[in-house]
Design a protein around this motif. Sequence first.
Motif, mmCIF file in Angstrom:
data_model
loop_
_atom_site.group_PDB
_atom_site.id
_atom_site.type_symbol
_atom_site.label_atom_id
_atom_site.label_comp_id
_atom_site.label_asym_id
_atom_site.label_seq_id
_atom_site.Cartn_x
_atom_site.Cartn_y
_atom_site.Cartn_z
ATOM 1 N N GLU A 115 0.857 -1.220 -0.011
ATOM 2 C CA GLU A 115 -0.073 -0.106 -0.213
ATOM 3 C C GLU A 115 1.013 1.087 0.028
ATOM 4 O OE1 GLU A 115 1.088 -0.797 4.371
ATOM 5 O OE2 GLU A 115 0.415 -2.070 2.568
ATOM 6 N N GLN A 116 2.142 1.169 0.217
ATOM 7 C CA GLN A 116 3.428 2.430 0.310
ATOM 8 C C GLN A 116 3.751 2.452 -0.988
ATOM 9 O OE1 GLN A 116 4.077 4.379 2.978
ATOM 10 N NE2 GLN A 116 2.204 3.419 3.933
ATOM 11 N N VAL A 117 3.465 1.907 -1.876
ATOM 12 C CA VAL A 117 4.083 2.093 -3.443
ATOM 13 C C VAL A 117 3.653 3.516 -3.760
ATOM 14 C CG1 VAL A 117 4.107 1.163 -5.712
ATOM 15 C CG2 VAL A 117 4.390 -0.304 -3.916
ATOM 16 N N HIS A 118 2.398 3.895 -3.774
ATOM 17 C CA HIS A 118 2.060 4.983 -4.507
ATOM 18 C C HIS A 118 2.654 6.068 -3.461
ATOM 19 C CE1 HIS A 118 -1.086 2.246 -6.269
ATOM 20 N NE2 HIS A 118 -0.332 2.942 -7.419
ATOM 21 N N ASN A 119 2.605 6.061 -2.265
ATOM 22 C CA ASN A 119 3.208 7.093 -1.229
ATOM 23 C C ASN A 119 4.701 7.432 -1.738
ATOM 24 O OD1 ASN A 119 0.770 7.308 0.186
ATOM 25 N ND2 ASN A 119 1.510 6.340 1.885
ATOM 26 N N ARG A 120 5.271 6.223 -1.973
ATOM 27 C CA ARG A 120 6.858 6.318 -2.594
ATOM 28 C C ARG A 120 6.839 7.180 -3.755
ATOM 29 N NH1 ARG A 120 10.503 1.927 -5.284
ATOM 30 N NH2 ARG A 120 12.283 3.305 -5.219
ATOM 31 N N ASN A 146 -0.485 14.535 2.482
ATOM 32 C CA ASN A 146 0.104 14.351 3.629
ATOM 33 C C ASN A 146 0.347 13.118 4.116
ATOM 34 O OD1 ASN A 146 -0.415 17.264 4.436
ATOM 35 N ND2 ASN A 146 -2.568 16.623 4.460
ATOM 36 N N CYS A 147 0.698 12.277 3.133
ATOM 37 C CA CYS A 147 1.337 10.827 3.264
ATOM 38 C C CYS A 147 2.569 11.039 3.813
ATOM 39 C CB CYS A 147 0.923 9.881 2.311
ATOM 40 S SG CYS A 147 2.035 10.361 0.877
ATOM 41 N N THR A 148 3.068 10.002 4.622
ATOM 42 C CA THR A 148 4.461 9.962 4.957
ATOM 43 C C THR A 148 5.015 8.645 4.254
ATOM 44 O OG1 THR A 148 3.917 8.428 6.880
ATOM 45 C CG2 THR A 148 4.276 10.461 7.161
ATOM 46 N N PHE A 149 6.316 8.684 4.104
ATOM 47 C CA PHE A 149 7.076 7.539 3.354
ATOM 48 C C PHE A 149 8.711 7.245 3.819
ATOM 49 C CE2 PHE A 149 9.637 5.083 0.564
ATOM 50 C CZ PHE A 149 9.069 4.089 0.654
ATOM 51 N N GLY A 150 8.967 6.132 4.022
ATOM 52 C CA GLY A 150 10.227 5.958 4.849
ATOM 53 C C GLY A 150 10.387 5.881 6.079
ATOM 54 N N ASN A 151 11.670 5.652 6.668
ATOM 55 C CA ASN A 151 11.736 5.580 8.189
ATOM 56 C C ASN A 151 11.815 6.907 8.903
ATOM 57 O OD1 ASN A 151 12.150 2.867 7.706
ATOM 58 N ND2 ASN A 151 14.449 3.091 7.474
ATOM 59 N N ASP A 152 12.092 8.104 8.188
ATOM 60 C CA ASP A 152 11.978 9.283 8.821
ATOM 61 C C ASP A 152 10.461 9.899 9.181
ATOM 62 O OD1 ASP A 152 10.933 9.904 6.222
ATOM 63 O OD2 ASP A 152 12.658 11.031 6.006
ATOM 64 N N GLY A 153 9.453 9.150 8.569
ATOM 65 C CA GLY A 153 8.233 9.530 8.940
ATOM 66 C C GLY A 153 7.595 10.922 8.637
#
Length: 178
Positions: A115-120, A146-153
């Motif tokens: 589900e994170q593919v589009h956020n990336r 306002n989505c987040t992606f990655g370890n940094d949040g």
Amino acid sequence: MASTSQLQPAYSCDTCMVCHQSLRITTEPEEGPSTIEDDVELYCGPPGSGPSGHHAHWSCLIDYARRIRASPSPGNTLDASGRLIVDVRNEGGETKGFDFGEIIDEEIFLEANPEQVHNRAFHDLVAQGDYESAKELISEHNVDVNCTFGNDGLTALQKALFSGDTNGVEFLQSIGAT
């Protein structure tokens, strides 16, 4: 006993160590066939020793590195920090000392969280300044600005602010990012 002239090297700088195919790939663009290089050279020696002569395609190395990450052992190509340091040569040029381990970690994360593919993709498009494609992604895949992606949040707006990307900040605010 074979003579020295008949011995073949274990690895070649012209072929992939994983699939044994050429590192030069023929493409069929509209202007006619062309050849691009797809070469990732591993650093396999002690830290600071540089490239080792082990070459692979990008996609083959992703598969290979997943196996290394799944079963770390002495002699694998991870350095003491768990990084997989390589030199990359492709149609974009050459990058020396690249941590391919970050790419592997992201691929593993995306496989576990599809589900994170589009956020990336949204974060990447904004970072590249491709705002029209970012808008299309929002409308076609219902991506939250306002989505987040990655370890940094961080959101794309926060990343744009931290990197000083004023165009990105203006774009994101114009589409409702907070």
